[in-house]
Write an enzyme that holds these catalytic residues in place. Sequence first.
Site, short mmCIF file in Angstrom:
data_model
loop_
_atom_site.label_atom_id
_atom_site.label_comp_id
_atom_site.label_asym_id
_atom_site.label_seq_id
_atom_site.Cartn_x
_atom_site.Cartn_y
_atom_site.Cartn_z
N PRO A 2 0.81 -1.22 0.00
CA PRO A 2 0.00 0.00 0.00
C PRO A 2 0.85 1.27 0.00
CG PRO A 2 -0.78 -1.56 1.65
CD PRO A 2 0.55 -2.05 1.16
N GLU A 3 0.76 1.99 -1.09
CA GLU A 3 1.34 3.33 -1.16
C GLU A 3 0.17 4.30 -1.25
OE1 GLU A 3 4.45 3.55 -4.14
OE2 GLU A 3 4.92 1.44 -3.89
N HIS A 93 -5.22 -13.73 9.16
CA HIS A 93 -4.31 -12.67 9.62
C HIS A 93 -5.03 -11.44 10.16
CE1 HIS A 93 -1.36 -15.20 7.66
NE2 HIS A 93 -1.96 -15.03 6.51
N ARG A 112 2.25 -9.93 7.55
CA ARG A 112 3.60 -9.72 8.08
C ARG A 112 3.64 -8.91 9.36
NH1 ARG A 112 7.04 -8.90 2.53
NH2 ARG A 112 5.96 -10.55 1.46
N ARG A 155 20.97 18.18 -2.35
CA ARG A 155 20.90 16.80 -1.87
C ARG A 155 21.75 15.89 -2.75
NH1 ARG A 155 17.40 15.14 2.33
NH2 ARG A 155 17.00 13.36 0.99
#
Length: 281
Positions: A2-3, A93, A112, A155
Amino acid sequence: MPELPEVETIRRQLAPLVEGRTLEALTVADARWCDPLDPREVEAAVGGRAVRALSRRGKYLTWELAGGVSVACHLRMTGTMLYDPPPDQDPPHARVTFLLEEGHRVVFCDPRRFGTGELLLGSAALEAFHAARLGVEPLSEAFTAAHLRSLARGRRAPVKAFLLDQTKVAGVGNIYADEALFRARIHPLRPAGALRGAQLGALRDAVVAVLEAGIDAGGASIDDFRHADGVQGSFQHAFLVHRRAGEPCPTCGTPIRKLVAAGRGTYVCERCQPVPRRRSR
DNA sequence: AGGTCGGCCTGGCAGC
DNA sequence: TGCTGCCAGGCCGACC
């Protein structure tokens, strides 16, 4: 995993189902989810409160409840939020259950166990939480080429690491970073601060384009990601380079290569995305 | 200060 | 076939 587009997909699906209803109870089956807080403490703080809004900031999905109490959820790698899964038993889960009125429920599942929930008391606490860890929201008007240039200035980190830094731009993860860099024709190992203004402008546009395309596709389901109703997203079929090592570049036909950047599997077309000085690899 | 790297965690798969 | 062990990776904390 999931982003931003995956979290936004879930939010859009769940918001009309939960906003305005009462969160009658929270059941935390895995204490790691809200560590270091005691699950009983979190359950007691939110139970019985009306859901004012289900909001998203970066990759966080936040239940904003009456009285300024919030629970900011992060799905990490493998988390899903299922709405009304079959009632006779918990889905696989299952870790946390949000019980709503009339027996409706949202179940957080996470094989997880990386996902987290943060209890925040007061709107100021939620804002401080966001401010401390999240940079500009890429689908907001604040995400301009000029803003991205100012973030990148000086950067020396690879631009891929820069894109994955949530304190700079919030919500971009490994998939969408690869896709955006390909579309902007920028090699992921280029130092962010070495990019010219036009390139950062192209990158800004590409980030917005891939995130919007991801949302339009209902997100990408490459591991465990599912919508709240269990359906998969389809953006994984629209990847141009991500997870396509060895396949021809859709632009020039050169085989896509996999390398490591910022410690992540990274997919590039080294013809369309020129390698920074030295040699390839 | 800013960048890099290991640990968390478990399903899936390569390799024997 | 069945077992072992390694890998994925968002984020944080430890390190340089």
